[in-house]
Design a protein around this motif. Structure first.
Motif, PDB file in Angstrom:
ATOM      1  N   GLY A  50       0.833  -1.201   0.000  1.00 56.49           N
ATOM      2  CA  GLY A  50       0.000   0.000   0.000  1.00 56.49           C
ATOM      3  C   GLY A  50       0.863   1.245   0.000  1.00 56.49           C
ATOM      4  O   GLY A  50       1.981   1.254  -0.535  1.00 56.49           O
ATOM      5  N   ASP A  51       0.367   2.311   0.621  1.00 57.76           N
ATOM      6  CA  ASP A  51       1.119   3.569   0.660  1.00 57.76           C
ATOM      7  C   ASP A  51       2.122   3.621   1.804  1.00 57.76           C
ATOM      8  O   ASP A  51       2.987   4.497   1.828  1.00 57.76           O
ATOM      9  CB  ASP A  51       0.143   4.749   0.803  1.00 57.76           C
ATOM     10  N   GLY A  52       1.999   2.715   2.763  1.00 56.80           N
ATOM     11  CA  GLY A  52       2.921   2.702   3.893  1.00 56.80           C
ATOM     12  C   GLY A  52       2.626   3.746   4.950  1.00 56.80           C
ATOM     13  O   GLY A  52       3.375   3.879   5.921  1.00 56.80           O
ATOM     14  N   ARG A  53       1.515   4.495   4.792  1.00 57.88           N
ATOM     15  CA  ARG A  53       1.229   5.568   5.750  1.00 57.88           C
ATOM     16  C   ARG A  53       0.868   5.010   7.130  1.00 57.88           C
ATOM     17  O   ARG A  53       1.199   5.607   8.149  1.00 57.88           O
ATOM     18  CB  ARG A  53       0.083   6.434   5.234  1.00 57.88           C
ATOM     19  N   GLY A  54       0.150   3.879   7.151  1.00 59.33           N
ATOM     20  CA  GLY A  54      -0.254   3.319   8.426  1.00 59.33           C
ATOM     21  C   GLY A  54       0.925   3.027   9.326  1.00 59.33           C
ATOM     22  O   GLY A  54       0.905   3.354  10.517  1.00 59.33           O
ATOM     23  N   ARG A  55       1.945   2.409   8.775  1.00 59.39           N
ATOM     24  CA  ARG A  55       3.143   2.092   9.577  1.00 59.39           C
ATOM     25  C   ARG A  55       3.804   3.375  10.060  1.00 59.39           C
ATOM     26  O   ARG A  55       4.265   3.470  11.210  1.00 59.39           O
ATOM     27  CB  ARG A  55       4.115   1.250   8.759  1.00 59.39           C
ATOM     28  N   GLU A  56       3.871   4.393   9.190  1.00 59.85           N
ATOM     29  CA  GLU A  56       4.483   5.663   9.582  1.00 59.85           C
ATOM     30  C   GLU A  56       3.722   6.314  10.734  1.00 59.85           C
ATOM     31  O   GLU A  56       4.314   6.960  11.600  1.00 59.85           O
ATOM     32  CB  GLU A  56       4.502   6.625   8.382  1.00 59.85           C
ATOM     33  N   LEU A  57       2.395   6.109  10.750  1.00 62.58           N
ATOM     34  CA  LEU A  57       1.553   6.760  11.755  1.00 62.58           C
ATOM     35  C   LEU A  57       1.348   5.901  13.004  1.00 62.58           C
ATOM     36  O   LEU A  57       0.668   6.317  13.941  1.00 62.58           O
ATOM     37  CB  LEU A  57       0.197   7.109  11.146  1.00 62.58           C
ATOM     38  N   PRO A 109       0.299  -0.101  11.466  1.00 59.06           N
ATOM     39  CA  PRO A 109       0.554  -0.784  10.193  1.00 59.06           C
ATOM     40  C   PRO A 109      -0.622  -1.655   9.763  1.00 59.06           C
ATOM     41  O   PRO A 109      -1.147  -2.439  10.556  1.00 59.06           O
ATOM     42  CB  PRO A 109       1.789  -1.638  10.485  1.00 59.06           C
ATOM     43  N   THR A 110      -1.023  -1.501   8.520  1.00 58.80           N
ATOM     44  CA  THR A 110      -2.184  -2.236   8.021  1.00 58.80           C
ATOM     45  C   THR A 110      -1.785  -3.220   6.931  1.00 58.80           C
ATOM     46  O   THR A 110      -0.806  -3.014   6.211  1.00 58.80           O
ATOM     47  CB  THR A 110      -3.243  -1.277   7.456  1.00 58.80           C
ATOM     48  N   ALA A 111      -2.573  -4.288   6.807  1.00 56.69           N
ATOM     49  CA  ALA A 111      -2.450  -5.239   5.695  1.00 56.69           C
ATOM     50  C   ALA A 111      -3.480  -4.824   4.651  1.00 56.69           C
ATOM     51  O   ALA A 111      -4.678  -4.786   4.920  1.00 56.69           O
ATOM     52  CB  ALA A 111      -2.715  -6.664   6.176  1.00 56.69           C
ATOM     53  N   VAL A 130      -9.487  -2.371   1.277  1.00 53.86           N
ATOM     54  CA  VAL A 130      -9.771  -3.069   2.518  1.00 53.86           C
ATOM     55  C   VAL A 130      -8.442  -3.233   3.235  1.00 53.86           C
ATOM     56  O   VAL A 130      -7.543  -3.923   2.745  1.00 53.86           O
ATOM     57  CB  VAL A 130     -10.426  -4.438   2.264  1.00 53.86           C
ATOM     58  N   GLU A 131      -8.292  -2.550   4.391  1.00 50.75           N
ATOM     59  CA  GLU A 131      -7.031  -2.564   5.137  1.00 50.75           C
ATOM     60  C   GLU A 131      -7.309  -2.979   6.580  1.00 50.75           C
ATOM     61  O   GLU A 131      -8.191  -2.419   7.234  1.00 50.75           O
ATOM     62  CB  GLU A 131      -6.382  -1.182   5.111  1.00 50.75           C
ATOM     63  N   ALA A 132      -6.551  -3.957   7.050  1.00 51.40           N
ATOM     64  CA  ALA A 132      -6.752  -4.486   8.399  1.00 51.40           C
ATOM     65  C   ALA A 132      -5.547  -4.164   9.277  1.00 51.40           C
ATOM     66  O   ALA A 132      -4.402  -4.436   8.896  1.00 51.40           O
ATOM     67  CB  ALA A 132      -6.977  -5.994   8.338  1.00 51.40           C
ATOM     68  N   TRP A 133      -5.818  -3.618  10.437  1.00 51.50           N
ATOM     69  CA  TRP A 133      -4.773  -3.328  11.430  1.00 51.50           C
ATOM     70  C   TRP A 133      -4.966  -4.260  12.623  1.00 51.50           C
ATOM     71  O   TRP A 133      -5.923  -4.141  13.372  1.00 51.50           O
ATOM     72  CB  TRP A 133      -4.851  -1.873  11.875  1.00 51.50           C
ATOM     73  N   ALA A 134      -4.051  -5.200  12.792  1.00 55.71           N
ATOM     74  CA  ALA A 134      -4.065  -6.101  13.950  1.00 55.71           C
ATOM     75  C   ALA A 134      -3.428  -5.350  15.110  1.00 55.71           C
ATOM     76  O   ALA A 134      -2.208  -5.397  15.319  1.00 55.71           O
ATOM     77  CB  ALA A 134      -3.308  -7.389  13.639  1.00 55.71           C
ATOM     78  N   TYR A 135      -4.255  -4.604  15.841  1.00 59.16           N
ATOM     79  CA  TYR A 135      -3.724  -3.746  16.903  1.00 59.16           C
ATOM     80  C   TYR A 135      -2.984  -4.589  17.944  1.00 59.16           C
ATOM     81  O   TYR A 135      -3.347  -5.702  18.259  1.00 59.16           O
ATOM     82  CB  TYR A 135      -4.826  -2.913  17.557  1.00 59.16           C
ATOM     83  N   GLY A 136      -1.908  -4.011  18.425  1.00 56.32           N
ATOM     84  CA  GLY A 136      -1.065  -4.731  19.382  1.00 56.32           C
ATOM     85  C   GLY A 136       0.000  -5.580  18.712  1.00 56.32           C
ATOM     86  O   GLY A 136       0.842  -6.170  19.394  1.00 56.32           O
ATOM     87  N   ARG A 137      -0.029  -5.651  17.380  1.00 56.66           N
ATOM     88  CA  ARG A 137       0.981  -6.438  16.658  1.00 56.66           C
ATOM     89  C   ARG A 137       1.594  -5.563  15.569  1.00 56.66           C
ATOM     90  O   ARG A 137       0.891  -5.078  14.679  1.00 56.66           O
ATOM     91  CB  ARG A 137       0.354  -7.679  16.007  1.00 56.66           C
ATOM     92  N   ASP A 138       2.893  -5.339  15.651  1.00 58.14           N
ATOM     93  CA  ASP A 138       3.592  -4.598  14.591  1.00 58.14           C
ATOM     94  C   ASP A 138       4.683  -5.444  13.952  1.00 58.14           C
ATOM     95  O   ASP A 138       5.539  -4.942  13.240  1.00 58.14           O
ATOM     96  CB  ASP A 138       4.185  -3.298  15.138  1.00 58.14           C
TER      97      ASP A 138
END
Length: 319
Positions: A199-206, A209-211, A262-270
């Motif tokens: 993806g754009d990688g913004r989730g990880r930067e913020l 991180p999303t799949a 469709v982007e999934a963030w498994a919170y608590g797991r990076d």
């Protein structure tokens, strides 16, 4: 469970069996009752039971109007059917040639000659053959000639008003974002599957991180927004489940993207490495609609609130 996808996959010495027929998209409550009826008939008659299904959905071949979205992939359909104690599934490749078969040709070549049906279990709305001209009465008459009996299973009501469970009803529930309502009829949360792509990688930067899923074509996807659910790794092998906040939409805060994501963030797991992996996302409940935020900081606060809501809905401890 045997899986046959071509006529020559069916053993020539396959014994007389009980057959039930349908697309079984979603394998919902009504489908399960129909298949269980066939399984019980087979046990009583000391016969194997075969589910006859189609891929693609015949409507995708014969319809000249809107093609219905899919409630399940073929792999998920087979997995759910196997859980019901079926001996074999014949996935009939549905083509324009198959669509031209008369009811007599279908019953003779597929049910009798190929599968050796001794008993056929069908739903009360069953139609078959070219232009769906074959009815329950047609099949019953053909069975007397071809040597099989027919049992009709009445449709399972979805609600107290006796509206029957149907794939159409479930698609309507999903289209409104009513994931608990859809789950009640599916007997499971609605699942979306696909390969994880870059993806754009913004989730990880913020910090979240999303799949990013490349979703299977024609998948039934609920309205844009944020959902509580589960990210499932290796869903049909040795699955592992991670509670997640799932975003569906076009990312309007960052000027949007082409097409819905469709982007999934498994919170608590990076630490999850998921690129080029086939995963599934089970959608449990809608948290909110899609919003455009005026700043990155506002978005981050909203995501934290989404996490707390997801934890509450999924029974996790709050942070």
């Amino acid at each position: 469970m045997h899986i046959w996808t071509q006529p020559d996959h069916v053993p020539a010495d396959w014994p007389a069996c009980v057959v039930t027929i349908g697309v079984f998209d979603g394998v919902h409550r009504g489908h399960r009752e129909l298949i269980r009826t066939a399984v019980n008939q087979a046990k009583a008659a000391h016969m194997p039971v075969v589910v006859l299904t189609f891929d693609p959905n015949p409507v995708e071949i014969v319809s000249r109007s809107v093609i219905p979205s899919r409630l399940s992939t073929l792999q998920q359909r087979l997995h759910l059917i196997e859980e019901l104690g079926v001996d074999a599934v014949y996935v009939l490749p549905f083509t324009s040639e198959v669509a031209q078969q008369t009811p007599q040709q279908f019953a003779g070549s597929v049910l009798s000659d190929l599968l050796h049906a001794g008993h056929v279990v069908i739903g009360a709305n069953f139609r078959f053959g070219h232009r769906a001209r074959g009815t329950i009465e047609t099949l019953t008459d053909l069975g007397q000639t071809l040597g099989f009996e027919v049992t009709t299973k009445y449709l399972v009501p979805a609600h107290e008003d006796e509206t029957p469970v149907s794939s159409t009803l479930i698609r309507e529930l999903i289209a409104t974002g009513d994931m608990p309502g859809a789950a009640a009829q599916l007997v499971r949360p609605h699942r979306v599957e696909g390969m994880v792509v870059t993806g754009d990688g913004r989730g990880r930067e913020l910090g979240f991180p999303t799949a990013n899923l490349e979703v299977e074509p024609l998948t039934a996807i609920p309205p844009d927004g944020v959902y509580a659910g589960r990210l499932v790794i290796d869903p049909y092998g040795e699955p592992t489940f991670h509670h997640a906040a799932i975003s569906i939409g076009t990312n309007p805060t960052f000027e949007g993207v082409e097409g819905r994501r469709v982007e999934a963030w498994a919170y608590g797991r990076d630490d999850l490495q998921l690129y080029d992996t086939h995963i599934a996302v089970d959608l449990v409940a809608r948290i909110r609609g899609q919003e455009q935020f005026s700043s990155v900081e506002q978005l981050q606060r909203a995501v934290k609130q989404d996490e707390q809501q997801a934890r509450l809905l999924l029974g996790d401890s709050p942070r």
